[in-house]
Design an enzyme around this catalytic site. Structure first.
Site, PDB file in Angstrom:
ATOM      1  CE  LYS A 293     -11.116  -5.969   3.834  1.00 31.27           C
ATOM      2  NZ  LYS A 293     -11.011  -6.873   2.637  1.00 31.27           N
TER       3      LYS A 293
ATOM      4  N   GLY B 176       0.322 -12.752  -5.406  1.00 32.49           N
ATOM      5  CA  GLY B 176       0.307 -11.718  -4.381  1.00 32.49           C
ATOM      6  C   GLY B 176      -1.057 -11.447  -3.957  1.00 32.49           C
TER       7      GLY B 176
ATOM      8  CB  VAL C  76      -0.691   0.027   1.094  1.00 31.04           C
ATOM      9  CG1 VAL C  76      -2.101   1.250   1.015  1.00 31.04           C
ATOM     10  CG2 VAL C  76      -1.725  -1.423   1.340  1.00 31.04           C
TER      11      VAL C  76
ATOM     12  CD  GLU D  35      -2.385 -11.013   4.253  1.00 31.35           C
ATOM     13  OE1 GLU D  35      -1.240 -10.794   4.599  1.00 31.35           O
ATOM     14  OE2 GLU D  35      -3.143  -9.845   3.906  1.00 31.35           O
TER      15      GLU D  35
ATOM     16  N   GLY E  76      -4.557  -4.515  -3.429  1.00 33.91           N
ATOM     17  CA  GLY E  76      -3.206  -4.018  -4.418  1.00 33.91           C
ATOM     18  C   GLY E  76      -3.099  -2.605  -4.329  1.00 33.91           C
TER      19      GLY E  76
HETATM   20  N1  LIG Z   1      -2.079  -5.011   0.536  1.00 35.79           N
HETATM   21  C1  LIG Z   1      -3.541  -4.649   0.081  1.00 35.79           C
HETATM   22  O1  LIG Z   1      -4.083  -4.809  -0.755  1.00 35.79           O
HETATM   23  C2  LIG Z   1      -4.318  -4.073   1.280  1.00 35.79           C
HETATM   24  C3  LIG Z   1      -5.505  -3.678   1.050  1.00 35.79           C
HETATM   25  C4  LIG Z   1      -6.381  -2.979   2.077  1.00 35.79           C
HETATM   26  C5  LIG Z   1      -5.711  -2.791   3.241  1.00 35.79           C
HETATM   27  N2  LIG Z   1      -4.400  -3.233   3.672  1.00 35.79           N
HETATM   28  C6  LIG Z   1      -3.842  -2.858   4.856  1.00 35.79           C
HETATM   29  O2  LIG Z   1      -2.857  -1.996   4.617  1.00 35.79           O
HETATM   30  C7  LIG Z   1      -1.641  -2.207   5.625  1.00 35.79           C
HETATM   31  C8  LIG Z   1      -0.451  -2.362   4.730  1.00 35.79           C
HETATM   32  O3  LIG Z   1      -0.615  -3.550   4.080  1.00 35.79           O
HETATM   33  P1  LIG Z   1       0.400  -4.037   2.984  1.00 35.79           P
HETATM   34  O4  LIG Z   1       0.181  -5.050   2.160  1.00 35.79           O
HETATM   35  O5  LIG Z   1       0.873  -3.032   2.530  1.00 35.79           O
HETATM   36  O6  LIG Z   1       1.619  -4.628   3.892  1.00 35.79           O
HETATM   37  P2  LIG Z   1       2.981  -5.112   3.464  1.00 35.79           P
HETATM   38  O7  LIG Z   1       3.183  -5.089   2.144  1.00 35.79           O
HETATM   39  O8  LIG Z   1       3.334  -6.184   4.411  1.00 35.79           O
HETATM   40  O9  LIG Z   1       4.015  -3.721   4.018  1.00 35.79           O
HETATM   41  C9  LIG Z   1       3.947  -3.521   5.353  1.00 35.79           C
HETATM   42  C10 LIG Z   1       4.854  -2.290   5.735  1.00 35.79           C
HETATM   43  O10 LIG Z   1       4.934  -2.076   7.037  1.00 35.79           O
HETATM   44  C11 LIG Z   1       6.312  -1.786   7.255  1.00 35.79           C
HETATM   45  N3  LIG Z   1       6.444  -2.119   9.154  1.00 35.79           N
HETATM   46  C12 LIG Z   1       5.879  -2.921   9.655  1.00 35.79           C
HETATM   47  N4  LIG Z   1       6.043  -2.773  10.855  1.00 35.79           N
HETATM   48  C13 LIG Z   1       6.506  -1.407  11.086  1.00 35.79           C
HETATM   49  C14 LIG Z   1       6.996  -0.720  12.153  1.00 35.79           C
HETATM   50  N5  LIG Z   1       6.606  -0.995  13.467  1.00 35.79           N
HETATM   51  N6  LIG Z   1       7.319   0.737  11.674  1.00 35.79           N
HETATM   52  C15 LIG Z   1       7.306   1.060  10.684  1.00 35.79           C
HETATM   53  N7  LIG Z   1       7.181   0.090   9.334  1.00 35.79           N
HETATM   54  C16 LIG Z   1       6.556  -0.867   9.598  1.00 35.79           C
HETATM   55  C17 LIG Z   1       6.996  -2.935   6.677  1.00 35.79           C
HETATM   56  O11 LIG Z   1       8.697  -2.653   6.575  1.00 35.79           O
HETATM   57  P3  LIG Z   1       9.579  -3.332   6.046  1.00 35.79           P
HETATM   58  O12 LIG Z   1       9.411  -2.867   4.833  1.00 35.79           O
HETATM   59  O13 LIG Z   1      10.746  -3.114   6.615  1.00 35.79           O
HETATM   60  O14 LIG Z   1       9.170  -4.703   6.014  1.00 35.79           O
HETATM   61  C18 LIG Z   1       6.778  -2.779   5.382  1.00 35.79           C
HETATM   62  O15 LIG Z   1       7.188  -1.750   4.897  1.00 35.79           O
HETATM   63  C19 LIG Z   1      -2.412  -3.594   6.592  1.00 35.79           C
HETATM   64  O16 LIG Z   1      -3.198  -3.067   7.602  1.00 35.79           O
HETATM   65  C20 LIG Z   1      -3.199  -4.281   5.512  1.00 35.79           C
HETATM   66  O17 LIG Z   1      -4.155  -4.981   6.235  1.00 35.79           O
HETATM   67  C21 LIG Z   1      -3.675  -3.718   2.523  1.00 35.79           C
END
Ligand SMILES: NC(=O)c1ccc[n+]([C@@H]2O[C@H](COP(=O)([O-])OP(=O)(O)OC[C@H]3O[C@@H](n4cnc5c(N)ncnc54)[C@H](OP(=O)(O)O)[C@@H]3O)[C@@H](O)[C@H]2O)c1
Length: 402
Positions: free
Chosen positions: A188, A170, A6, A173, A286
């Site tokens: 949700k 991707g 994100v 999870e 995504g």
């Molecule tokens: N992916 C989707 O399509 C999607 C859709 C809707 C909502 N979401 C929500 O959006 C959020 C992020 O999802 P994502 O898919 O982007 O996750 P992700 O790809 O796993 O990325 C998570 C990011 O958070 C960083 N992080 C973790 N702990 C941290 C901390 N304590 N301090 C600073 N940075 C930290 C990680 O750092 P590193 O890079 O160093 O590992 C990484 O950059 C989640 O809550 C998810 O449920 C995601």
């Protein structure tokens, strides 16, 4: 805060829209050894440092750790800051406190990306249907399980292969439980309940049944009747005013707009008292679709918009799971039938994947037996039209029988 799927999606969108006029001043991530798509000097490793910087006028929290996200968002709201988050698991657990912190300290929290990615469902509920009663809000809120079901239905792929494919692309999870056991759509549904009905529910109050036990036999059973199996979240207000919420695999007929919501797409049907039925469909996950929702929240903050929580400020409706529901049950072991106290059984037998039956049980019983169902590898699918919760049928029958 966070530069994963994100965070990178949002960064990329802002790069493509220089006219939007937002500058990503600081980026906090966790792992100092990870290879990044931007130069190393763009990153820092203590998200708290961003909280301490008064020059940042918006904080975007898109990390993947719900507990840490809550700590950061809470601290930001206690400073009266403007915050955007996408963390549905965190919101589902802490929404009452986060709303109260906004009231107390004057900050703003927006979270459109947390429910259905790019679909503007929260803004629609809050800004447009804040005053209009809703008969129901139902939909496909999890793209990963929908992808698996689509592949199983269209290609005859088995569950394990379809899941592996979703992970490779991707969409799922690494730990697929959140998606496949319906924890994610339950979060949700909890958030939707606050905006659609003014109800603060605890995640544990909402039945969530997933598709981990599904086999090609179940898909074939649905197909033979011209139906598809979809994981549908349903929030519904009964004629007596009580509200219920559940997430469960559901047989969906061709007449439903959800029938053609395939792969990683999401779709939500709103049934409003005066507007009638509306349907929103779009990408639920995504980097770019989710980043698009964060962008919309940034634009809303600039216009000084916040959620009105109109329905939360009104007398709350009662929440109930004391309802009868007809299900298709298929399980390696027949004993589950007793656990669910199935009645009015219209179909029953044993096939290659074990025992199957169609009969009635209650939401409360499904909620109580959920873990047992999961351990047994059973599949439960709601039958009939998605709004056909059959109210208190069992109580009425029991009363007559006494
Ligand atoms: N992916 C989707 O399509 C999607 C859709 C809707 C909502 N979401 C929500 O959006 C959020 C992020 O999802 P994502 O898919 O982007 O996750 P992700 O790809 O796993 O990325 C998570 C990011 O958070 C960083 N992080 C973790 N702990 C941290 C901390 N304590 N301090 C600073 N940075 C930290 C990680 O750092 P590193 O890079 O160093 O590992 C990484 O950059 C989640 O809550 C998810 O449920 C995601």
């Amino acid at each position: 805060m966070g530069f994963g799927c994100v965070g990178q999606g949002l960064y990329d969108i802002l790069q493509q829209l220089p006219g939007f006029g937002a500058e990503v001043r600081r980026i906090a991530v966790k792992n100092p050894t990870k290879t990044r798509s931007l130069p190393a000097d763009r990153f820092e490793y203590h998200a708290d440092a961003l909280l301490d910087d008064p020059e940042l006028d918006v904080l975007v929290e898109v990390i993947d750790d719900a507990a840490e996200a809550f700590r950061l968002v809470k601290a930001a709201l206690q400073q009266g800051r403007r915050v955007v988050t996408a963390n549905k698991a965190m919101l589902a657990r802490h929404l009452p406190e986060l709303v109260q912190l906004q009231d107390e300290f004057g900050g703003t929290l927006l979270y459109e990306a947390a429910v259905c990615g790019s679909i503007p469902i929260l803004r629609t509920l809050d800004a447009h249907f804040g005053s209009e009663p809703l008969r129901s809000v139902s939909g496909i809120l999890n793209g990963s399980s929908n992808y698996v079901l689509t592949r199983m239905t269209q290609e005859g792929t088995d569950y394990a292969a379809a899941l592996a494919e979703a992970q490779l692309l991707g969409f799922a999870e690494t730990d697929p439980t959140l998606d496949m056991a319906a924890f994610d759509p339950r979060s949700k549904a909890v958030i939707l309940a606050a905006h659609a009905y003014g109800l603060f529910l605890k995640p544990e109050q909402v039945l969530h049944l997933g598709i981990e036990g599904i086999t090609p036999t179940d898909i074939a059973y649905a197909k033979a009747q011209g139906l598809k199996i979809k994981v549908v979240a349903t929030l519904e207000q009964l004629p007596d005013g009580r509200v219920t919420a559940l997430v469960a695999p559901t047989f969906v007929a061709e007449s439903s707009p959800l029938y053609t919501v395939e792969h990683e797409f999401n779709g939500v049907i709103l049934e409003a008292a005066f507007a009638g039925t509306q349907f929103l469909r779009g990408r639920g996950a995504g980097g770019h679709p989710t980043g698009s929702a964060v962008l919309a929240d940034l634009a809303a903050l600039r216009q000084k918009r916040a959620y009105t929580y109109t329905k939360l400020r009104q007398p709350a409706a009662a929440f109930t799971t004391d309802l009868a529901v007809e299900i298709y049950l298929r399980s390696p072991s027949e004993s589950i039938r007793e656990d669910l106290a199935l009645t009015d059984i219209s179909l029953e037998g044993t096939g290659p994947d074990g025992y199957f039956a169609v009969g009635f049980t209650t939401l409360a019983r499904l909620l109580k037996q959920r873990e047992k169902l999961r351990e047994a590898g059973a599949l439960v699918v709601r039958t009939g039209p998605i709004s056909a919760l059959q109210e208190a049928r069992h109580s009425a029958q029991e009363a007559l029988a006494q």
